[in-house]
Design a protein around this motif. Structure first.
Motif, PDB file in Angstrom:
ATOM      1  N   GLY A   6       0.734  -1.250   0.124  1.00  0.00           N
ATOM      2  CA  GLY A   6       0.007   0.046   0.061  1.00  0.00           C
ATOM      3  C   GLY A   6       0.788   1.068  -0.029  1.00  0.00           C
ATOM      4  O   GLY A   6       0.622   2.182  -0.625  1.00  0.00           O
ATOM      5  N   ALA A   7       1.973   1.113   0.905  1.00  0.00           N
ATOM      6  CA  ALA A   7       2.725   2.452   0.828  1.00  0.00           C
ATOM      7  C   ALA A   7       3.695   2.691  -0.544  1.00  0.00           C
ATOM      8  O   ALA A   7       3.662   3.768  -0.858  1.00  0.00           O
ATOM      9  CB  ALA A   7       3.705   2.198   1.812  1.00  0.00           C
ATOM     10  N   LEU A   8       3.943   1.509  -1.054  1.00  0.00           N
ATOM     11  CA  LEU A   8       4.527   1.727  -2.376  1.00  0.00           C
ATOM     12  C   LEU A   8       3.272   1.978  -3.527  1.00  0.00           C
ATOM     13  O   LEU A   8       3.783   3.125  -4.225  1.00  0.00           O
ATOM     14  CB  LEU A   8       5.130   0.359  -3.053  1.00  0.00           C
ATOM     15  CG  LEU A   8       6.188  -0.226  -2.285  1.00  0.00           C
ATOM     16  CD1 LEU A   8       6.934  -1.413  -2.519  1.00  0.00           C
ATOM     17  CD2 LEU A   8       7.537   0.948  -2.415  1.00  0.00           C
ATOM     18  N   ALA A   9       2.163   2.004  -3.470  1.00  0.00           N
ATOM     19  CA  ALA A   9       1.134   2.258  -4.219  1.00  0.00           C
ATOM     20  C   ALA A   9       1.139   3.612  -4.058  1.00  0.00           C
ATOM     21  O   ALA A   9       0.922   4.597  -5.016  1.00  0.00           O
ATOM     22  CB  ALA A   9      -0.016   1.487  -4.052  1.00  0.00           C
ATOM     23  N   ALA A  10       1.098   4.243  -2.849  1.00  0.00           N
ATOM     24  CA  ALA A  10       0.795   5.358  -2.266  1.00  0.00           C
ATOM     25  C   ALA A  10       1.941   6.298  -2.886  1.00  0.00           C
ATOM     26  O   ALA A  10       1.677   7.489  -3.322  1.00  0.00           O
ATOM     27  CB  ALA A  10       0.564   5.552  -0.935  1.00  0.00           C
ATOM     28  N   GLN A  11       2.976   5.891  -3.109  1.00  0.00           N
ATOM     29  CA  GLN A  11       4.145   6.507  -3.331  1.00  0.00           C
ATOM     30  C   GLN A  11       4.090   6.713  -5.187  1.00  0.00           C
ATOM     31  O   GLN A  11       4.368   7.809  -5.279  1.00  0.00           O
ATOM     32  CB  GLN A  11       5.484   5.658  -3.188  1.00  0.00           C
ATOM     33  CG  GLN A  11       6.897   6.498  -3.774  1.00  0.00           C
ATOM     34  CD  GLN A  11       7.920   5.648  -3.137  1.00  0.00           C
ATOM     35  OE1 GLN A  11       8.336   5.781  -1.989  1.00  0.00           O
ATOM     36  NE2 GLN A  11       8.841   5.131  -4.231  1.00  0.00           N
ATOM     37  N   ARG A  12       3.850   5.802  -5.562  1.00  0.00           N
ATOM     38  CA  ARG A  12       3.680   6.096  -7.143  1.00  0.00           C
ATOM     39  C   ARG A  12       2.291   7.019  -7.464  1.00  0.00           C
ATOM     40  O   ARG A  12       2.577   7.687  -8.434  1.00  0.00           O
ATOM     41  CB  ARG A  12       3.250   4.595  -7.702  1.00  0.00           C
ATOM     42  CG  ARG A  12       4.514   3.721  -7.949  1.00  0.00           C
ATOM     43  CD  ARG A  12       4.177   2.448  -8.755  1.00  0.00           C
ATOM     44  NE  ARG A  12       3.175   1.588  -8.092  1.00  0.00           N
ATOM     45  CZ  ARG A  12       3.247   0.560  -7.532  1.00  0.00           C
ATOM     46  NH1 ARG A  12       4.415   0.264  -6.715  1.00  0.00           N
ATOM     47  NH2 ARG A  12       2.319  -0.274  -6.835  1.00  0.00           N
ATOM     48  N   LEU A  13       1.645   6.741  -6.858  1.00  0.00           N
ATOM     49  CA  LEU A  13       0.066   7.576  -7.001  1.00  0.00           C
ATOM     50  C   LEU A  13       0.295   8.853  -6.601  1.00  0.00           C
ATOM     51  O   LEU A  13      -0.234   9.720  -7.054  1.00  0.00           O
ATOM     52  CB  LEU A  13      -1.062   6.737  -6.552  1.00  0.00           C
ATOM     53  CG  LEU A  13      -2.366   7.571  -6.727  1.00  0.00           C
ATOM     54  CD1 LEU A  13      -2.523   7.408  -8.170  1.00  0.00           C
ATOM     55  CD2 LEU A  13      -3.470   6.860  -6.092  1.00  0.00           C
ATOM     56  N   TYR A  14       0.631   8.990  -5.164  1.00  0.00           N
ATOM     57  CA  TYR A  14       0.718  10.176  -4.643  1.00  0.00           C
ATOM     58  C   TYR A  14       2.074  11.162  -4.420  1.00  0.00           C
ATOM     59  O   TYR A  14       2.188  12.207  -4.007  1.00  0.00           O
ATOM     60  CB  TYR A  14      -0.018  10.330  -3.213  1.00  0.00           C
ATOM     61  CG  TYR A  14      -1.549   9.879  -3.299  1.00  0.00           C
ATOM     62  CD1 TYR A  14      -2.354  10.519  -3.979  1.00  0.00           C
ATOM     63  CD2 TYR A  14      -1.865   8.631  -2.854  1.00  0.00           C
ATOM     64  CE1 TYR A  14      -3.965   9.963  -4.229  1.00  0.00           C
ATOM     65  CE2 TYR A  14      -3.168   8.161  -2.782  1.00  0.00           C
ATOM     66  CZ  TYR A  14      -4.061   8.937  -3.373  1.00  0.00           C
ATOM     67  OH  TYR A  14      -5.387   8.499  -3.591  1.00  0.00           O
ATOM     68  N   GLY A  15       3.239  10.353  -4.655  1.00  0.00           N
ATOM     69  CA  GLY A  15       4.422  11.018  -4.763  1.00  0.00           C
ATOM     70  C   GLY A  15       4.867  11.121  -3.077  1.00  0.00           C
ATOM     71  O   GLY A  15       6.010  11.604  -3.046  1.00  0.00           O
ATOM     72  N   ALA A  16       4.406  10.210  -2.366  1.00  0.00           N
ATOM     73  CA  ALA A  16       4.697  10.270  -0.960  1.00  0.00           C
ATOM     74  C   ALA A  16       5.834   9.254  -0.712  1.00  0.00           C
ATOM     75  O   ALA A  16       5.853   8.294  -1.250  1.00  0.00           O
ATOM     76  CB  ALA A  16       3.410  10.022   0.039  1.00  0.00           C
TER      77      ALA A  16
END
Length: 92
Positions: A49-59
């Motif tokens: 989930g964190a990796l997906a959020a990084q790709r999607l939101y740049g976090a």
């Protein structure tokens, strides 16, 4: 009401900065169920989930996982930009 895990609070803040201001919108954008998002609220976001959020939101995924996401930490190079808003080169 149960307090939201710091990692998910960071996820919601990163999502809000991108205009995703509701948990249902975040779940849909990350392609996860509402139940999974509720589990993350209690236990913390998963690595995937964190990796997906990084790709999607740049976090930064590590900052999300550690519950220390700061909006300033969102890297501009990770942001999705509209090609139409990019500066034009001479001869374009």
């Amino acid at each position: 009401m149960t307090q939201i895990h710091p990692s998910v609070a960071g996820l919601y803040e990163a999502a809000r900065l991108r205009g995703h201001d509701a948990p249902a919108v975040v779940a849909r954008a990350l392609n996860v169920s509402a139940q999974r998002l509720q589990n993350w609220e209690e236990r913390g976001i998963s690595k995937e989930g964190a990796l997906a959020a990084q790709r999607l939101y740049g976090a930064d995924a590590n900052e999300l996982l550690e519950g220390r996401f700061k909006p300033m930490a969102t890297k501009s190079r990770d942001r999705i930009e509209d090609p139409a808003s990019a500066p034009r080169q001479a001869g374009d």
